[in-house]
Design an enzyme around this catalytic site. Structure first.
Site, PDB file in Angstrom:
ATOM      1  N   HIS A 330       0.928  -1.272  -0.039  1.00 16.90           N
ATOM      2  CA  HIS A 330      -0.066   0.013  -0.082  1.00 16.90           C
ATOM      3  C   HIS A 330       0.826   1.376  -0.112  1.00 16.90           C
ATOM      4  O   HIS A 330       1.980   1.270   0.869  1.00 16.90           O
ATOM      5  CB  HIS A 330      -1.170   0.014   1.214  1.00 16.90           C
TER       6      HIS A 330
HETATM    7 ZN   LIG Z   1       1.458   1.398   5.840  1.00 17.25          ZN
END
Ligand SMILES: [Zn+2]
Ligand SMILES: [Zn+2]
Length: 418
Positions: A330
């Site tokens: 992410h």
């Molecule tokens: Zn993170």
């Protein structure tokens, strides 16, 4: 025989093209060797892990060298290993070696460099730091480290400069390094020129140095040691079924990417951009994933553009935690005000403001150049999270605590708003 081991300055993260850099380095080295024609009791050793870089240096050196000259050598391999091998003839052994180098550089030398050079350093200057005599390294024959603040052309790193400026500063960096080496070799003190008002402190430089040095030579794929805390899977459902979440959780998604609001935002605007495809960590990325990186970058930029429409003063960074606590790759897109109720610990702060955070451009560049993302020693990275609270915008160092830091950040916000 006194030896100086050094890496190719400014050519990896600093992004000076290797051809230009090798030409400058060889020219300075040649001048240095010429001016010490009768001194044969020293050796300069360029160390690089990348044989292509070494090839460039070798062919460049062919243009400069005299056939008899053997005082400048090049060696392929891990910096720390070669240092040890050459100073003391020990067999290289990565684990205890890295550990001792970490201990030498990470703690004792850190205190020493702060004591010796309290002000931020100047680009192109060299800062010798003696290794404390009770240190393992010293006992094994490594007596000094010379920190060089070499120029940077990488726009996602502090103080990027143009190629012309970088070339001059690189020349100065090599000259300073060799002058410092010469002074130390002859038992003299080397005094760096008055430290200037660079944003980058000698401490930051040391950390860059450490980070570049401690990458492990063979990263394990899908290793369970490349994250911290419990290996949480809370991000996976967003990637598998983004359509089942409300727009208070999912900002947007398509076939490749899902963008969510960070549940515990550490700034006014804080989102996560993730591939839909399952990828645990940065270490799994390969050259062929450059496409994906490009997509993440574009999506992140769209988010930034959108929020800047409403508030043009917002400044963003997009990048990754080197040791993430959540499973699934992410990318953080985070505004740099860090005005947030959920920012409550030193760890939070340092995870976004030290080299624990890697910009997408850096990841992209590493992937392009090396074909993989190497991870430093976990211990070193974890020590970054315990660093003092330093402001990321000004030169204020060692802020007392989080409430004081928050006040300081508010002041930046208000004064920038004028
Ligand atoms: Zn993170
Ligand atoms: Zn500040």
């Amino acid at each position: 025989m006194i030896k100086l081991g050094f890496p190719s300055l400014s050519t990896s993260i600093g992004q000076i093209p290797i051809e230009e850099a090798a030409n400058i380095a060889c020219e300075v080295i040649k001048e240095f060797l010429n001016s010490h024609k009768n001194d044969l009791d020293f050796q300069l050793i360029l160390i690089d892990q990348d044989d292509q870089n070494l090839n460039v240096f070798e062919s460049e050196w062919e243009k400069f060298r005299d056939s008899e000259e053997s005082r400048f050598q090049m060696k392929l391999g891990n910096f720390a290993e070669i240092i040890i091998e050459n100073k003391i003839g020990l067999k290289p052994d990565t684990t205890p070696l890295s550990k001792s180098l970490y201990e030498a550089i990470g703690s004792k030398l850190f205190e020493e460099i702060k004591r010796l050079y309290p002000k931020p350093g100047a680009i192109g200057e060299a800062y010798p730091v003696p290794i404390p005599p009770d240190n393992e390294f010293w006992k094994k024959g490594v007596k000094q480290i010379i920190y060089i603040i070499s120029p940077n052309m990488n726009p996602s790193r502090p103080d990027p400069v143009s190629l012309e400026v970088a070339k001059n500063a690189l020349k100065e960096s090599y000259q300073s390094m060799l002058n410092a080496f010469w002074a130390l070799k002859n038992g003299q003190q080397y005094i760096p020129k008055e430290q200037q008002s660079q944003e980058k402190s000698a401490f930051d430089v040391m950390m860059d140095f450490a980070r570049n040095t401690f990458s492990t030579s063979k990263p394990k794929k899908k290793s369970s040691s490349t994250h911290i805390g419990s290996w949480s899977t809370v991000l996976l459902p967003y990637c598998e079924h983004p359509e089942t979440f409300s727009n208070r959780e999912v900002y947007s998604y398509d076939d490749n990417v899902v963008i969510i609001w960070d549940k515990y935002p550490k700034a006014k605007i804080h989102l996560l951009v993730m591939p839909r495809q399952k990828i645990d960590t940065l270490q799994e990325l390969e050259k062929q994933d450059l496409n994906l990186i490009e997509i993440l970058k574009q999506k992140g930029q769209q988010v930034i553009d959108h929020f800047k429409e409403n508030d043009p003063k917002l400044v963003f960074r997009m990048g990754f935690h080197v040791l993430p606590s959540l499973r699934q790759l992410h990318m953080h897109v985070i505004s740099q005000d860090f005005i947030s109720e959920t920012l409550s610990s030193k760890k939070h702060w340092n995870s976004f403001t030290t080299s624990f955070f890697k910009d997408i451009e850096e990841i992209e560049m590493l992937l392009k150049e090396k074909g993989q993302i190497k991870v430093c020693l976990g211990k070193y990275l974890l020590s970054l999270l315990k660093s003092p609270l330093n402001c990321h915008l000004c030169n204020t160092k060692e802020i007392k605590n989080i409430p004081t830091l928050k006040k300081h950040l508010e002041e930046h916000l208000n004064s920038d708003g004028q």
